[in-house]
Design an enzyme around this catalytic site. Structure first.
Site, PDB file in Angstrom:
ATOM      1  N   TYR A  86       6.820  21.532   9.778  1.00 28.04           N
ATOM      2  CA  TYR A  86       7.376  20.409   9.025  1.00 28.04           C
ATOM      3  C   TYR A  86       8.517  19.689   9.762  1.00 28.04           C
ATOM      4  CZ  TYR A  86       8.893  17.874   4.833  1.00 28.04           C
ATOM      5  OH  TYR A  86       9.230  16.898   3.931  1.00 28.04           O
ATOM      6  N   LYS A 138       8.338  15.791  10.900  1.00 29.67           N
ATOM      7  CA  LYS A 138       9.261  14.765  10.385  1.00 29.67           C
ATOM      8  C   LYS A 138      10.132  14.191  11.509  1.00 29.67           C
ATOM      9  CE  LYS A 138       7.814  14.727   6.134  1.00 29.67           C
ATOM     10  NZ  LYS A 138       7.025  13.591   5.636  1.00 29.67           N
ATOM     11  N   ASP A 151      -8.454  11.473   0.311  1.00 34.64           N
ATOM     12  CA  ASP A 151      -7.789  12.649   0.877  1.00 34.64           C
ATOM     13  C   ASP A 151      -7.400  12.309   2.317  1.00 34.64           C
ATOM     14  OD1 ASP A 151      -6.992  15.048   1.946  1.00 34.64           O
ATOM     15  OD2 ASP A 151      -8.591  16.210   1.010  1.00 34.64           O
ATOM     16  N   ASN A 158       3.880   7.662   2.569  1.00 40.44           N
ATOM     17  CA  ASN A 158       4.685   8.632   1.829  1.00 40.44           C
ATOM     18  C   ASN A 158       4.002   9.983   1.638  1.00 40.44           C
ATOM     19  OD1 ASN A 158       6.639   9.477  -0.520  1.00 40.44           O
ATOM     20  ND2 ASN A 158       4.570   9.471  -1.405  1.00 40.44           N
ATOM     21  N   LEU A 173       0.871  -1.183   0.000  1.00 39.39           N
ATOM     22  CA  LEU A 173       0.000   0.000   0.000  1.00 39.39           C
ATOM     23  C   LEU A 173       0.906   1.230   0.000  1.00 39.39           C
ATOM     24  CD1 LEU A 173      -2.651   1.631   0.536  1.00 39.39           C
ATOM     25  CD2 LEU A 173      -2.387   1.042   2.941  1.00 39.39           C
TER      26      LEU A 173
END
Ligand SMILES: NC(=O)c1ccc[n+]([C@@H]2O[C@H](COP(=O)([O-])OP(=O)(O)OC[C@H]3O[C@@H](n4cnc5c(N)ncnc54)[C@H](OP(=O)(O)O)[C@@H]3O)[C@@H](O)[C@H]2O)c1
Length: 264
Positions: free
Chosen positions: A155, A159, A63, A90, A9
């Site tokens: 961000y 991460k 979404d 991802n 997936l």
């Protein structure tokens, strides 16, 4: 004994690193479930991969900023009689406006797509992987996870979460044959900077800092199969990551596993 075909997936499979993961895994004979919002792109890719490699490709337009998306994706997978052997978390983007000026909906979408959906999808697939005693999970972190916090950006924090969470999960799941890797690319040619509105600034950066998505995916896929919990692809990125974090992540991983007073 015939080995059953495995299914991967891939979220964010309509462009960049996700589409490259889909191509790489299809070339290895894995069936695919491709997820993103742009269904036309996914349909085109699915056709390409089925023609080239004869693999089964299922496409779902979803979404991931919708809190119901992870469960809807898993229902789609189950309805088709599939199980997820490989999960590539991802899908992602970065906001580029100041925190105070950004509408809450945009910030909430970033957190939902890159934190909550990543964690929930992982939580949904892990029991089956554990039971089958085989699984591979690649979570897209970033070199930004090693960088100092960027002013106004969620961000780097997002991460960093993905980097930490992936290592913690790898510790828990490796004994069950499930490998988890945080893939931490530096600047990678894709649509990312166009979407972020930073394409011009990004194109001014020296070419030595850039990688092609194929190199990123090759390194990430090799790392998860080799059982490495963190992958920083490319020599330049490796040097930068070590420079930005004085304690090497391999040592951090060992320390984290060894000295956890709350281990269950
Ligand atoms: N490129 C870089 O320099 C770089 C560096 C480090 C880490 N990364 C990370 O690598 C990952 C992939 O980025 P990329 O460089 O390949 O960027 P990209 O070319 O812009 O691709 C992003 C993918 O995420 C999907 N996506 C975005 N928002 C989504 C949503 N709400 N729901 C579902 N899918 C969504 C997009 O599909 P749709 O628009 O069709 O929905 C697209 O397929 C991201 O997590 C990114 O943070 C990128």
């Amino acid at each position: 004994m015939t080995v059953p075909t495995r299914t991967a997936l891939v979220t964010g499979a309509s462009a960049g690193i996700g589409a490259t993961f889909a191509r790489t895994l299809a070339a290895e004979g894995l069936d695919l479930v491709l997820v993103a919002r742009r269904k036309d792109r996914l349909d085109e890719l699915a056709q390409e991969l089925t023609d080239a490699h004869g693999v089964r490709c299922e496409v779902l337009a979803a979404d991931l900023s919708d809190p119901g998306a992870p469960r809807a994706i898993m229902a789609f997978v189950e309805d088709r009689g599939l199980v997820v052997d490989v999960l590539v978390n991802n899908a992602g983007m970065s906001g580029s406006t100041a925190f105070a000026e950004t509408p809450w909906d945009s910030l909430a979408a970033e957190l939902q797509v890159m934190v909550t959906a990543v964690t929930e999808l992982t939580h949904l697939v892990v029991p089956g992987m554990k039971q089958r005693r085989w699984g591979r999970i690649v979570n897209l972190s970033s070199l930004a996870a090693f960088a100092p916090p960027g002013e106004s950006l969620l961000y780097t924090g997002i991460k960093s979460y993905v980097l930490d969470m992936s290592q913690a999960l790898d510790m828990e799941l490796k004994p069950f044959g499930v490998h988890v890797t945080a893939l931490c690319p530096g600047f990678t040619h894709s649509e990312f900077h166009q979407t972020m509105g930073s394409a011009e600034a990004a194109s001014a950066l020296p070419s030595v800092l850039w990688q092609e998505p194929e190199a990123v995916v090759r390194a990430g896929w090799a790392s998860v199969n080799a059982g490495k919990p963190v992958c920083v692809p490319g020599l330049v990125n490796k040097v930068l990551s070590h420079g930005m974090r004085p304690v090497p992540f391999r040592l951090q991983y060992v320390l984290g596993r060894t000295f956890n007073p709350f281990k269950h």
